[in-house]
Design a protein around this motif. Structure first.
Motif, PDB file in Angstrom:
ATOM      1  N   LYS A  15       0.837  -1.190   0.000  1.00  0.00           N
ATOM      2  CA  LYS A  15       0.000   0.000   0.000  1.00  0.00           C
ATOM      3  C   LYS A  15       0.875   1.244   0.000  1.00  0.00           C
ATOM      4  O   LYS A  15       2.020   1.222   0.463  1.00  0.00           O
ATOM      5  CB  LYS A  15      -0.914   0.014   1.230  1.00  0.00           C
ATOM      6  CG  LYS A  15      -1.912  -1.143   1.269  1.00  0.00           C
ATOM      7  CD  LYS A  15      -2.789  -1.058   2.501  1.00  0.00           C
ATOM      8  CE  LYS A  15      -3.789  -2.219   2.544  1.00  0.00           C
ATOM      9  NZ  LYS A  15      -4.642  -2.161   3.759  1.00  0.00           N
ATOM     10  N   ASP A  30       0.914   5.576   0.801  1.00  0.00           N
ATOM     11  CA  ASP A  30       0.237   6.691   1.479  1.00  0.00           C
ATOM     12  C   ASP A  30       1.120   7.926   1.357  1.00  0.00           C
ATOM     13  O   ASP A  30       2.319   7.875   1.669  1.00  0.00           O
ATOM     14  CB  ASP A  30      -0.005   6.344   2.947  1.00  0.00           C
ATOM     15  CG  ASP A  30      -0.840   7.405   3.663  1.00  0.00           C
ATOM     16  OD1 ASP A  30      -1.600   8.125   2.976  1.00  0.00           O
ATOM     17  OD2 ASP A  30      -0.730   7.522   4.898  1.00  0.00           O
ATOM     18  N   THR A  31       0.537   9.029   0.880  1.00  0.00           N
ATOM     19  CA  THR A  31       1.277  10.291   0.725  1.00  0.00           C
ATOM     20  C   THR A  31       0.930  11.226   1.866  1.00  0.00           C
ATOM     21  O   THR A  31      -0.251  11.482   2.123  1.00  0.00           O
ATOM     22  CB  THR A  31       0.945  10.951  -0.621  1.00  0.00           C
ATOM     23  OG1 THR A  31       1.262  10.036  -1.678  1.00  0.00           O
ATOM     24  CG2 THR A  31       1.749  12.224  -0.813  1.00  0.00           C
ATOM     25  N   ASP A  56      -2.386  12.474  -7.080  1.00  0.00           N
ATOM     26  CA  ASP A  56      -2.486  11.023  -7.233  1.00  0.00           C
ATOM     27  C   ASP A  56      -1.098  10.413  -7.082  1.00  0.00           C
ATOM     28  O   ASP A  56      -0.141  10.855  -7.728  1.00  0.00           O
ATOM     29  CB  ASP A  56      -3.043  10.651  -8.615  1.00  0.00           C
ATOM     30  CG  ASP A  56      -4.558  10.787  -8.688  1.00  0.00           C
ATOM     31  OD1 ASP A  56      -5.217  10.676  -7.638  1.00  0.00           O
ATOM     32  OD2 ASP A  56      -5.076  11.010  -9.792  1.00  0.00           O
ATOM     33  N   THR A  57      -0.999   9.409  -6.223  1.00  0.00           N
ATOM     34  CA  THR A  57       0.251   8.678  -6.040  1.00  0.00           C
ATOM     35  C   THR A  57       0.003   7.216  -6.356  1.00  0.00           C
ATOM     36  O   THR A  57      -0.997   6.642  -5.924  1.00  0.00           O
ATOM     37  CB  THR A  57       0.759   8.803  -4.589  1.00  0.00           C
ATOM     38  OG1 THR A  57       0.834  10.179  -4.229  1.00  0.00           O
ATOM     39  CG2 THR A  57       2.138   8.171  -4.448  1.00  0.00           C
ATOM     40  N   SER A  58       0.900   6.605  -7.110  1.00  0.00           N
ATOM     41  CA  SER A  58       0.729   5.194  -7.460  1.00  0.00           C
ATOM     42  C   SER A  58       2.074   4.479  -7.440  1.00  0.00           C
ATOM     43  O   SER A  58       3.120   5.081  -7.690  1.00  0.00           O
ATOM     44  CB  SER A  58       0.070   5.042  -8.838  1.00  0.00           C
ATOM     45  OG  SER A  58       0.880   5.609  -9.843  1.00  0.00           O
ATOM     46  N   LYS A 113      -2.777   2.754  -5.223  1.00  0.00           N
ATOM     47  CA  LYS A 113      -2.917   4.191  -5.462  1.00  0.00           C
ATOM     48  C   LYS A 113      -3.332   4.909  -4.184  1.00  0.00           C
ATOM     49  O   LYS A 113      -3.897   4.311  -3.264  1.00  0.00           O
ATOM     50  CB  LYS A 113      -3.956   4.456  -6.554  1.00  0.00           C
ATOM     51  CG  LYS A 113      -3.617   3.855  -7.923  1.00  0.00           C
ATOM     52  CD  LYS A 113      -4.701   4.155  -8.936  1.00  0.00           C
ATOM     53  CE  LYS A 113      -4.407   3.497 -10.279  1.00  0.00           C
ATOM     54  NZ  LYS A 113      -3.180   4.027 -10.903  1.00  0.00           N
ATOM     55  N   ASP A 114      -3.063   6.226  -4.180  1.00  0.00           N
ATOM     56  CA  ASP A 114      -3.497   7.088  -3.087  1.00  0.00           C
ATOM     57  C   ASP A 114      -3.884   8.425  -3.692  1.00  0.00           C
ATOM     58  O   ASP A 114      -3.218   8.923  -4.607  1.00  0.00           O
ATOM     59  CB  ASP A 114      -2.370   7.275  -2.055  1.00  0.00           C
ATOM     60  CG  ASP A 114      -2.811   8.110  -0.863  1.00  0.00           C
ATOM     61  OD1 ASP A 114      -3.957   7.950  -0.417  1.00  0.00           O
ATOM     62  OD2 ASP A 114      -1.996   8.936  -0.389  1.00  0.00           O
ATOM     63  N   LYS A 115      -4.986   9.001  -3.214  1.00  0.00           N
ATOM     64  CA  LYS A 115      -5.455  10.290  -3.715  1.00  0.00           C
ATOM     65  C   LYS A 115      -5.618  11.251  -2.549  1.00  0.00           C
ATOM     66  O   LYS A 115      -6.309  10.942  -1.580  1.00  0.00           O
ATOM     67  CB  LYS A 115      -6.785  10.137  -4.465  1.00  0.00           C
ATOM     68  CG  LYS A 115      -7.345  11.450  -5.011  1.00  0.00           C
ATOM     69  CD  LYS A 115      -8.623  11.218  -5.794  1.00  0.00           C
ATOM     70  CE  LYS A 115      -9.195  12.520  -6.326  1.00  0.00           C
ATOM     71  NZ  LYS A 115     -10.439  12.304  -7.129  1.00  0.00           N
ATOM     72  N   ASP A 116      -4.967  12.431  -2.659  1.00  0.00           N
ATOM     73  CA  ASP A 116      -5.024  13.448  -1.609  1.00  0.00           C
ATOM     74  C   ASP A 116      -5.584  14.742  -2.176  1.00  0.00           C
ATOM     75  O   ASP A 116      -5.004  15.324  -3.105  1.00  0.00           O
ATOM     76  CB  ASP A 116      -3.632  13.687  -1.028  1.00  0.00           C
ATOM     77  CG  ASP A 116      -3.070  12.467  -0.328  1.00  0.00           C
ATOM     78  OD1 ASP A 116      -3.352  12.301   0.867  1.00  0.00           O
ATOM     79  OD2 ASP A 116      -2.363  11.681  -0.990  1.00  0.00           O
TER      80      ASP A 116
END
Length: 262
Positions: A17, A19-20, A124-126, A136-139
């Motif tokens: 996983k 996380d940003t 978006d971080t992947s 993926k992570d979306k902030d």
């Protein structure tokens, strides 16, 4: 580790996983953006080929919809613009339940939209994992005006103008496929009774702040500033503010310019 667990990880079950972490709640265009990316290993060891970040925003574009010639109409459809992309080409292996952290600093582009009204900006971080679902992570980000624009907004508010609407809409002739338009209405002060509304479009670069204004004195029927950007003529009121100018002086310059030209 069993083949079964590896197969599950390829479908995203028990996989790594990402996380940003953003240490600041409010971001300013043109200023550094510190970021920490945390990668948490899953149930099995996995090869991470890359970490990819994309700064995105939402804007509206007028498109023709409908199937038949007689049923076609134009609608404003939300679009996504990639403001900036960064990659960390650091292939590594993340062990089961292992945690790794990556700290770095990016520059938030000058013309990142201010998140007022319907404006939306996110990161978006992947993780790039071969032959597997990419985690993926979306902030969602909160973006406030850079100093020069903040000085302009403050000055307009002090002379009785209030923001009524803010939109990011498609436009041609700019580095980005859209512009952010700020619509003000006079509720008091020297422009109350003189104007119906004021529309402002801003473009910021290293040299300074470029502003376009359109004042509407009519009681009804407004075509909007974007008509000028979309091919219906050049906007006549344009002002360039140097990057060396202070925010207070920038605001004073705008108010004086509008008072003289309108």
């Amino acid at each position: 580790m069993s083949l079964f667990r590896k197969s599950l990880a390829s479908f995203g079950i028990g996989a790594a996983k990402v996380d940003t972490i953003l240490p600041h709640d409010v971001l300013i265009p043109g200023q550094p953006l510190p970021i920490e990316v945390r990668v948490q290993g899953g149930a099995t060891e996995q090869q991470i080929d890359n970490i990819h970040l994309v700064l995105c925003c939402r804007y509206l574009d007028e498109v023709t919809t409908g199937r038949g010639d007689s049923d076609q109409r134009k609608e404003k459809i939300p679009q996504t613009c990639k403001l900036a992309e960064w990659s960390l080409p650091e292939a590594f292996v993340i062990g089961a339940q292992e945690e790794r952290q990556f700290a770095f600093t990016l520059d938030l582009p000058f013309n990142t939209p201010v998140t007022i009204g319907d404006a939306q900006v996110w990161l978006d971080t992947s993780l790039d994992i071969a032959m597997a679902v990419d985690p993926k992570d979306k902030d969602t980000l909160t973006v406030r005006p850079e100093p020069l624009m903040d000085g302009v907004f403050t000055a307009l508010e002090q002379v009785g103008l209030r923001i009524r609407q803010v939109e990011c809409e498609a436009a041609k002739g700019f580095a980005l496929p859209f512009v952010q338009e700020f619509e003000f209405v006079p509720v008091s002060g020297p422009f109350h009774g003189r104007w119906r509304e004021l529309e402002v479009v801003a473009y910021r670069d290293e040299q300074g702040l470029q502003l376009w204004f359109e004042v509407d004195r009519r009681l009804k029927g407004v075509s909007g500033m974007l008509a000028g950007f979309l091919g219906r003529g050049e906007l006549k009121r344009e002002l360039q503010i140097s990057a060396d100018c202070s925010p207070e002086a920038a605001g004073e310059q705008v108010v004086a310019f509008l008072d003289e030209t309108t």
